[in-house]
Design a protein around this motif. Structure first.
Motif, PDB file in Angstrom:
ATOM      1  N   LYS A  86      32.855  34.259  44.541  1.00  0.00           N
ATOM      2  CA  LYS A  86      34.308  34.691  45.013  1.00  0.00           C
ATOM      3  C   LYS A  86      34.935  35.033  44.232  1.00  0.00           C
ATOM      4  CE  LYS A  86      33.288  31.773  49.212  1.00  0.00           C
ATOM      5  NZ  LYS A  86      33.834  30.657  50.141  1.00  0.00           N
ATOM      6  N   GLN A  87      35.062  34.674  43.236  1.00  0.00           N
ATOM      7  CA  GLN A  87      36.488  34.667  42.670  1.00  0.00           C
ATOM      8  C   GLN A  87      36.687  36.113  42.401  1.00  0.00           C
ATOM      9  OE1 GLN A  87      38.061  32.364  39.209  1.00  0.00           O
ATOM     10  NE2 GLN A  87      38.308  33.885  37.985  1.00  0.00           N
ATOM     11  N   ARG A  95      38.474  43.332  45.124  1.00  0.00           N
ATOM     12  CA  ARG A  95      39.292  43.271  47.089  1.00  0.00           C
ATOM     13  C   ARG A  95      40.723  43.462  46.943  1.00  0.00           C
ATOM     14  NH1 ARG A  95      36.447  41.031  52.125  1.00  0.00           N
ATOM     15  NH2 ARG A  95      38.012  43.167  52.597  1.00  0.00           N
ATOM     16  N   LEU A  96      41.724  42.577  46.781  1.00  0.00           N
ATOM     17  CA  LEU A  96      42.824  42.228  46.517  1.00  0.00           C
ATOM     18  C   LEU A  96      43.539  43.830  45.596  1.00  0.00           C
ATOM     19  CD1 LEU A  96      43.561  39.095  45.702  1.00  0.00           C
ATOM     20  CD2 LEU A  96      43.954  40.549  47.672  1.00  0.00           C
ATOM     21  N   LYS A 145      47.449  42.381  55.405  1.00  0.00           N
ATOM     22  CA  LYS A 145      45.981  42.126  54.479  1.00  0.00           C
ATOM     23  C   LYS A 145      46.084  41.915  54.148  1.00  0.00           C
ATOM     24  CE  LYS A 145      48.285  46.630  53.793  1.00  0.00           C
ATOM     25  NZ  LYS A 145      48.006  47.884  53.812  1.00  0.00           N
ATOM     26  N   SER A 146      46.706  41.154  52.628  1.00  0.00           N
ATOM     27  CA  SER A 146      46.254  40.295  51.259  1.00  0.00           C
ATOM     28  C   SER A 146      45.252  39.204  52.263  1.00  0.00           C
ATOM     29  CB  SER A 146      47.071  39.892  50.768  1.00  0.00           C
ATOM     30  OG  SER A 146      47.927  41.001  50.705  1.00  0.00           O
ATOM     31  N   ALA A 147      45.549  38.661  53.479  1.00  0.00           N
ATOM     32  CA  ALA A 147      45.820  36.839  53.889  1.00  0.00           C
ATOM     33  C   ALA A 147      44.119  37.719  54.795  1.00  0.00           C
ATOM     34  CB  ALA A 147      46.401  36.616  55.448  1.00  0.00           C
ATOM     35  N   GLU A 205      40.657  35.338  53.689  1.00  0.00           N
ATOM     36  CA  GLU A 205      39.829  35.260  55.344  1.00  0.00           C
ATOM     37  C   GLU A 205      38.209  35.565  54.913  1.00  0.00           C
ATOM     38  OE1 GLU A 205      40.291  34.778  60.486  1.00  0.00           O
ATOM     39  OE2 GLU A 205      41.736  35.518  58.656  1.00  0.00           O
ATOM     40  N   ASP A 206      38.745  36.849  54.860  1.00  0.00           N
ATOM     41  CA  ASP A 206      36.931  37.454  55.159  1.00  0.00           C
ATOM     42  C   ASP A 206      35.614  36.699  54.402  1.00  0.00           C
ATOM     43  OD1 ASP A 206      37.412  39.533  56.839  1.00  0.00           O
ATOM     44  OD2 ASP A 206      38.047  40.712  55.546  1.00  0.00           O
ATOM     45  N   LEU A 207      36.397  36.140  52.882  1.00  0.00           N
ATOM     46  CA  LEU A 207      35.649  34.888  51.992  1.00  0.00           C
ATOM     47  C   LEU A 207      35.833  33.662  52.077  1.00  0.00           C
ATOM     48  CD1 LEU A 207      36.807  37.523  48.281  1.00  0.00           C
ATOM     49  CD2 LEU A 207      34.921  38.192  49.924  1.00  0.00           C
ATOM     50  N   GLY A 208      36.079  33.411  52.847  1.00  0.00           N
ATOM     51  CA  GLY A 208      36.055  32.017  53.706  1.00  0.00           C
ATOM     52  C   GLY A 208      37.620  31.050  53.049  1.00  0.00           C
TER      53      GLY A 208
END
Length: 450
Positions: free
Chosen positions: A361-362, A368-369, A326-328, A332-335
């Motif tokens: 992005k940060q 999200r995390l 789920k973390s990874a 990936e979703d954010l490129g």
């Protein structure tokens, strides 16, 4: 048959090209020559590739480019004059640029790739003409004619597997073939470049395709060094590395090769020999599948800055099924491309290159995390440098970690992270960027005492 590749510093002017000619004449097995664009003639000089990127930017922006174009053309004209070449080669190069400047490209990325590739392309034409004038039966060979076909990813092309079969026909050539490095053609017959350092990639691809007995890569240093000479005074030379050692060191910051540059040669088991154009009879560095054992535990020390670490803490994380996946997925979703992932029972750290992480992005990543993983804490630490020690000798040696960490401790370098690969031939230390030089020097002095 041997495939040889010359870097930009080896082709920067007529004086260097005379050395290249001697190297080719010295061994009749050297029948395929892969070339870069002209490099720097002196430390303050500009590489032709960088000038071409500037030219492409001006053309894209419909700005005046005459001065930059004239500077680029003069590089070839100066070389031609120094070698007393027939004026026809400059007419050919001028015609090539005229066509380039009047071509309409589908996308700005394709325009930039075509302009960048012209550095190698025109240099290959000039070098082939010089060889012929000097009595070598030589011919310029365009990558399309050679059979170098690639994916449609401007600036990051990948070779198509069928290219290796197309290249086979070059094995029996009696001529010296001069092939421009750095680019191939996609299915639409458009020029697509490899990543920077792409001429090394071309050389390795061609060596694989023709099943060369040796791939010689000529540069401007006598050998690959144990550590960066900018960090360590007069480091020892490495005269033999394995493919795996070279791959690890290239990834971690060795500037001799991009980390994917030699992969095609490695896959075919073709030996690579790094040599100096200015000292072609020197020992250089051999890179092969295996190597003789030495007394040295580690073969090289590399470092690379520009990383950030994302720390996630959550109590009983180790019992939660799917947490890493789920973390990874969020990354990936954010490129965002992940580089490393050290972990403990209640925490995990993701290491990535900070140039990917824009402020937007940060912020999205941390939100999200924290919320989707229900983490206790998520925070970022910037300015991380990764220092890697690599060596086949580490597998059978006890105390390597202790020796390296003691050296860092004695030098006052604090560890942010430590990680070892499953193969046990490499170990990575995360430190703050300001300690990079101090850390490399401390480890070198410990394993290579004077």
């Amino acid at each position: 048959m041997k495939v040889i590749k010359f870097g930009g510093s080896s082709l920067a002017n007529g004086t260097q090209l005379k050395k290249v000619l001697g190297i080719v004449q010295d061994d009749p097995e050297r029948r395929i020559v892969v070339v870069s664009a002209p490099g720097k003639r002196f430390s303050e000089d500009t590489k032709v590739t960088d000038q071409l990127i500037q030219l492409a930017t001006l053309v894209k922006n419909k700005a005046s480019y005459k001065e930059v174009y004239e500077d680029i053309f003069s590089r070839y004209a100066d070389i031609a004059a120094e070698l007393e070449l027939d004026g026809k080669i400059l007419e050919e190069i001028e015609s090539h640029f005229d066509k380039l400047l009047n071509t309409r490209f589908r996308t700005p990325e394709l325009l930039e790739d075509a302009f960048k590739a012209s550095g190698e392309d025109n240099n290959a034409r000039l070098i082939a003409a010089y060889f012929r004038q000097s009595g070598i039966p030589a011919r310029y060979l365009n990558p399309r004619e050679a059979g170098i076909f690639v994916t449609s990813q401007p600036g990051n092309a990948r070779i198509l597997p069928e290219s290796y079969n197309f290249l086979r026909h070059l094995h029996d050539t009696e001529e010296v073939l001069v092939i421009p490095g750095f680019f191939g053609y996609n299915e639409n017959d458009e020029i697509i470049t490899f990543s920077r350092g792409g001429s090394d990639i071309t050389g390795a691809i061609v060596a694989n395709g023709v099943q060369a007995t040796l791939y010689e890569n000529f540069t401007d240093v006598d050998a690959i060094y144990v550590a960066n000479p900018n960090h360590v005074d007069e480091p020892q030379k490495i005269h033999h590395l394995t493919y795996t050692e070279m791959r690890e060191l290239s990834y971690a910051g060795f500037s001799v090769f991009h980390d994917e540059a030699l992969l095609p040669a490695f896959h075919a088991g073709i030996p690579v020999h790094v040599k100096n154009t200015n000292n072609p009879n020197g020992k250089g560095t051999k890179i092969t599948r295996t190597r003789p054992k030495t007394a040295n535990i580690i073969s090289g020390i590399a470092s690379s800055s520009g990383f950030v670490s994302i720390h996630i803490s959550k109590y009983l994380l180790n019992r939660e099924i799917g947490f890493i996946r789920k973390s990874a997925q969020i990354f990936e979703d954010l490129g965002l491309n992940l580089e490393h992932m050290p972990s403990g029972i209640d925490e995990i750290t993701f290491i990535l290159r900070k140039d990917q992480l824009t402020p937007g992005k940060q912020a999205a990543l941390l939100y999200r995390l924290k919320n989707e993983l229900r983490a206790d804490d998520v925070h970022v630490e910037g300015d991380v440098c990764l220092v890697m020690i690599v060596g086949e000798g580490m597998v059978a040696s006890v105390g390597t970690t202790a020796q390296a960490t003691q050296a860092l401790a004695d030098a006052g370098v604090n560890l942010v992270m430590i990680n070892q690969g499953a193969s046990e031939i490499s170990m990575m230390f995360g430190i703050v960027e300001k300690d990079e030089e101090k850390a490399v020097r401390a480890i070198y002095d410990s394993f290579y005492p004077k």
